[in-house]
Scaffold this motif. Sequence first.
Motif, PDB file in Angstrom:
ATOM      1  N   ALA A  86       4.734   4.592 -10.309  1.00  0.00           N
ATOM      2  CA  ALA A  86       5.691   4.138  -9.286  1.00  0.00           C
ATOM      3  C   ALA A  86       6.462   5.433  -8.786  1.00  0.00           C
ATOM      4  O   ALA A  86       6.690   5.452  -7.918  1.00  0.00           O
ATOM      5  CB  ALA A  86       6.616   2.928  -9.773  1.00  0.00           C
ATOM      6  N   ALA A  87       7.013   6.166  -9.968  1.00  0.00           N
ATOM      7  CA  ALA A  87       7.982   7.319  -9.563  1.00  0.00           C
ATOM      8  C   ALA A  87       6.918   8.358  -8.859  1.00  0.00           C
ATOM      9  O   ALA A  87       7.566   8.849  -7.714  1.00  0.00           O
ATOM     10  CB  ALA A  87       8.301   7.813 -10.657  1.00  0.00           C
ATOM     11  N   LEU A  88       5.736   8.402  -9.417  1.00  0.00           N
ATOM     12  CA  LEU A  88       4.977   9.678  -8.636  1.00  0.00           C
ATOM     13  C   LEU A  88       4.863   9.068  -7.162  1.00  0.00           C
ATOM     14  O   LEU A  88       4.892   9.979  -5.919  1.00  0.00           O
ATOM     15  CB  LEU A  88       3.836   9.746  -9.074  1.00  0.00           C
ATOM     16  N   LEU A  89       4.559   7.678  -6.911  1.00  0.00           N
ATOM     17  CA  LEU A  89       4.000   7.481  -5.479  1.00  0.00           C
ATOM     18  C   LEU A  89       5.113   7.671  -4.732  1.00  0.00           C
ATOM     19  O   LEU A  89       5.122   8.045  -3.468  1.00  0.00           O
ATOM     20  CB  LEU A  89       3.508   5.887  -5.733  1.00  0.00           C
ATOM     21  N   ALA A  90       6.491   7.245  -5.175  1.00  0.00           N
ATOM     22  CA  ALA A  90       7.640   7.363  -4.471  1.00  0.00           C
ATOM     23  C   ALA A  90       7.845   8.910  -4.098  1.00  0.00           C
ATOM     24  O   ALA A  90       8.196   9.272  -2.775  1.00  0.00           O
ATOM     25  CB  ALA A  90       8.818   6.701  -5.130  1.00  0.00           C
ATOM     26  N   ARG A  91       7.477   9.673  -4.999  1.00  0.00           N
ATOM     27  CA  ARG A  91       7.925  11.158  -4.713  1.00  0.00           C
ATOM     28  C   ARG A  91       6.976  11.548  -3.555  1.00  0.00           C
ATOM     29  O   ARG A  91       7.223  12.515  -2.874  1.00  0.00           O
ATOM     30  CB  ARG A  91       7.709  11.964  -6.194  1.00  0.00           C
ATOM     31  N   VAL A  92       5.748  11.230  -3.692  1.00  0.00           N
ATOM     32  CA  VAL A  92       4.781  11.758  -2.474  1.00  0.00           C
ATOM     33  C   VAL A  92       4.898  10.951  -1.014  1.00  0.00           C
ATOM     34  O   VAL A  92       4.080  10.929  -0.299  1.00  0.00           O
ATOM     35  CB  VAL A  92       3.407  11.685  -3.159  1.00  0.00           C
ATOM     36  N   GLY A  93       5.754   9.818  -1.185  1.00  0.00           N
ATOM     37  CA  GLY A  93       6.097   9.147   0.163  1.00  0.00           C
ATOM     38  C   GLY A  93       5.295   7.786   0.104  1.00  0.00           C
ATOM     39  O   GLY A  93       5.077   7.406   1.355  1.00  0.00           O
ATOM     40  N   LEU A  94       5.063   7.306  -0.889  1.00  0.00           N
ATOM     41  CA  LEU A  94       4.214   5.971  -0.744  1.00  0.00           C
ATOM     42  C   LEU A  94       4.995   5.072  -1.591  1.00  0.00           C
ATOM     43  O   LEU A  94       5.974   5.207  -2.266  1.00  0.00           O
ATOM     44  CB  LEU A  94       2.639   6.133  -1.627  1.00  0.00           C
ATOM     45  N   LEU A  95       4.636   3.872  -1.378  1.00  0.00           N
ATOM     46  CA  LEU A  95       5.362   2.575  -1.834  1.00  0.00           C
ATOM     47  C   LEU A  95       4.678   2.062  -3.036  1.00  0.00           C
ATOM     48  O   LEU A  95       3.577   2.167  -3.311  1.00  0.00           O
ATOM     49  CB  LEU A  95       5.165   1.493  -0.999  1.00  0.00           C
ATOM     50  N   PRO A  96       5.653   1.542  -4.190  1.00  0.00           N
ATOM     51  CA  PRO A  96       5.174   0.915  -5.386  1.00  0.00           C
ATOM     52  C   PRO A  96       3.997   0.101  -5.232  1.00  0.00           C
ATOM     53  O   PRO A  96       3.046  -0.107  -6.185  1.00  0.00           O
ATOM     54  CB  PRO A  96       6.447   0.302  -6.178  1.00  0.00           C
ATOM     55  N   GLU A  97       3.853  -0.877  -4.252  1.00  0.00           N
ATOM     56  CA  GLU A  97       3.110  -1.852  -4.049  1.00  0.00           C
ATOM     57  C   GLU A  97       1.483  -1.172  -3.637  1.00  0.00           C
ATOM     58  O   GLU A  97       0.717  -2.000  -3.831  1.00  0.00           O
ATOM     59  CB  GLU A  97       3.453  -2.703  -3.200  1.00  0.00           C
ATOM     60  N   HIS A  98       1.823  -0.033  -3.291  1.00  0.00           N
ATOM     61  CA  HIS A  98       0.257   0.693  -2.940  1.00  0.00           C
ATOM     62  C   HIS A  98      -0.546   0.851  -4.039  1.00  0.00           C
ATOM     63  O   HIS A  98      -1.441   1.057  -4.187  1.00  0.00           O
ATOM     64  CB  HIS A  98       0.629   2.160  -2.325  1.00  0.00           C
ATOM     65  N   ALA A  99       0.292   1.007  -5.206  1.00  0.00           N
ATOM     66  CA  ALA A  99      -0.577   1.046  -6.799  1.00  0.00           C
ATOM     67  C   ALA A  99      -1.741   0.056  -6.590  1.00  0.00           C
ATOM     68  O   ALA A  99      -2.807   0.200  -7.309  1.00  0.00           O
ATOM     69  CB  ALA A  99       0.342   1.034  -7.822  1.00  0.00           C
ATOM     70  N   GLU A 100      -1.521  -1.264  -6.106  1.00  0.00           N
ATOM     71  CA  GLU A 100      -2.606  -2.277  -6.479  1.00  0.00           C
ATOM     72  C   GLU A 100      -3.717  -2.249  -5.289  1.00  0.00           C
ATOM     73  O   GLU A 100      -4.583  -2.817  -5.603  1.00  0.00           O
ATOM     74  CB  GLU A 100      -1.936  -3.638  -5.971  1.00  0.00           C
ATOM     75  N   ARG A 101      -3.670  -1.049  -4.388  1.00  0.00           N
ATOM     76  CA  ARG A 101      -4.585  -1.099  -3.480  1.00  0.00           C
ATOM     77  C   ARG A 101      -5.975  -0.051  -3.824  1.00  0.00           C
ATOM     78  O   ARG A 101      -5.764   0.670  -4.342  1.00  0.00           O
ATOM     79  CB  ARG A 101      -4.042  -0.684  -1.971  1.00  0.00           C
ATOM     80  N   LEU A 102      -6.884  -0.319  -2.744  1.00  0.00           N
ATOM     81  CA  LEU A 102      -8.200   0.641  -3.009  1.00  0.00           C
ATOM     82  C   LEU A 102      -7.902   1.725  -1.983  1.00  0.00           C
ATOM     83  O   LEU A 102      -7.274   1.496  -1.031  1.00  0.00           O
ATOM     84  CB  LEU A 102      -9.369  -0.437  -2.861  1.00  0.00           C
ATOM     85  N   PRO A 103      -8.655   2.843  -2.162  1.00  0.00           N
ATOM     86  CA  PRO A 103      -8.516   3.956  -1.407  1.00  0.00           C
ATOM     87  C   PRO A 103      -8.864   3.641  -0.038  1.00  0.00           C
ATOM     88  O   PRO A 103      -8.243   4.238   0.927  1.00  0.00           O
ATOM     89  CB  PRO A 103      -9.357   4.801  -2.042  1.00  0.00           C
TER      90      PRO A 103
END
Lengths: 280, 314
Positions: free
Chosen positions: B130-147
């Motif tokens: 979650a922290a890494l996604l936030a750092r690169v400008g993405l949202l925590p809920e993006h973790a559940e999604r497919l590329p």
Amino acid sequence: MNGGAALPRRFLRNRAAALGSLVLLAVVAVALLADVIAPRDPLRMVARPELWPFTDPRFPLGTDALGRDIMAIIVHGARTAIGIGVLAAAISTTVGIAVGAAAGYFRGWIDDLLMRFTEVLQTIPNLVIVLALVAVVGPDIVYVVLAIGLVSWTSVARMVRGEFLALREREFVLACRAAGMGDLRIMLREILPNALPPVIVYASFLVSAAILFEAALAFLGLSDPSIASWGRLIGEGRQTLRTSWFIAAIPGVAIVLTVLALNLVGDGLNDALNPRLRDQ
Amino acid sequence: MAEAPLVEAAGLAVRYGVGADAVTAVAGVDLAIARGEVLGLVGESGCGKSTLGRAILRLVPVHGGRVRFDGTDITDLPERALRPLRPRMQIVFQDPFAALNPRKTVGQAVGDPLHAVLGLDRTMAEMKVAALLARVGLLPEHAERLPHEFSGGQRQRIGIARALALDPDFIVCDEPVSALDVSVRAQVLNLLADIRAERGLAMLFISHDLSVVEHIADRVAVMYLGRIVESGPARDLFAGPRHPYTRALVASVPRIGATDDTAVPIEGDPPSPRSVPAGCRFRSRCPRALPCCAAAEPPLAVDGAGRLLACFNP
Ligand SMILES: Nc1ncnc2c1ncn2[C@@H]1O[C@H](COP(=O)(O)OP(=O)(O)O)[C@@H](O)[C@H]1O
Ligand SMILES: [Mg+2]
């Protein structure tokens, strides 16, 4: 590009595949419910021999030359066919995946060794190997399944090897190697799921090939005599072909329908899976 | 450079294929990258930049020369012995579509190495993702999604998060913005520059586009057909390119270079790495070639201006 729900929809839009699935479901249901539909031993003599179908409501499909209920043999034969088909296909798919994955992922001498062996095996006709194996270890159903499974993995191995060779160079796999992940994890979790679609398609053909194989063995009297089998009934029906052709014809129709259904399903799966594979 | 370099290649060579089909993609490259330094690697497409970057990470087999990472010679380390070092050197790929497993969620792509390699438990790994996604400008809920649910720029951010997950000291950025829409290139470049500054990361920043390298590189190496032909501090090199090839490259981007009337734009494609000219490999396209250029390959040597240069007639 995984669109989970799109796949079944695309598959069922294909009418032939939908029809095939329907027939296949019916055969599987009959196989599962064999003991309910025909609770008595199907290989027991129950009536006068060569009773024609639709003449006695207790034996709707008539009886064979030994007075056994053909309906019961067909129902229990479905269980044999599906059981042998699925188990043998599972064995050949597993062996093929293991061999192909190791060859394609590690390359080098492992690849050379495994593929040399695969090629040698492929040059000998499968039926010859199975006949030899069954002749040596005996016609027990377990050995029949093993023998069929162990001769049919070569195509799976070549297919999986090709997929692994291509996928191992893909960037997402390189990223896992760069992270220091283990080979087994990369093979099973990263590459295999992407290599599986063509294997799943092929597995449906393996099931039908295994069913035909067992039928051929049984026809030749080389399968397990203590188990009801369509192929055996055809073989035995040969003797009375002129007087009671239905004895051979009924199991023949059962085999043709089942194998045809499996192939329709395989084709449907292929069409449903392939466009995506190619456009990745 | 008082301190030993973090990454060092000496005489590095990579061949693809065997026998008559063999292609020498990297033909003896020397380079060194200090801690926290960004080395830009430029050159035309097909000159061996990606291969060089992958060889340094031991992702393609090395056929000659040495690679050292933080003082350890990793050239011949067996994979098992290399594994503990691997997290410290990561890579961001050019093609954001091939870079992510289509069947894994973003959370898995970024988080799997965290527990598979670093041994973090699931909760810790999820928090870090979650922290890494936030750092690169993405949202925590993006973790559940497919590329496939993401744009190219977003995927590249995911690839950057994955590379950062293992807290590396060194990242090979292999044309990280070349495949992106022009409109998102600057954002991704700025993200990389910010992260580099925050973490003191060393980078090998590969691009065929000088204006991209100019943004981020401390030093620049120019590659031609598998070899480095010139290298030096970014500002000097862009202000006063010395090798005829570098001069042509710089002159083709007028915004960067000092106006250089003597630079002749080079034309056509580089020769195939299968048929490299004898002597200087740039000879066949060089406006300043002399007879001696055919006799021997010019070595990469320090010239009068403190620049590394491989040319007999600069
Ligand atoms: N896997 C490979 N097999 C064979 N040749 C390759 C392979 N990868 C790259 N090459 C060749 O090596 C040369 C350098 O390629 P690459 O490193 O990708 O260059 P760049 O990144 O500078 O465009 C090219 O001629 C390319 O065709
Ligand atoms: Mg490249």
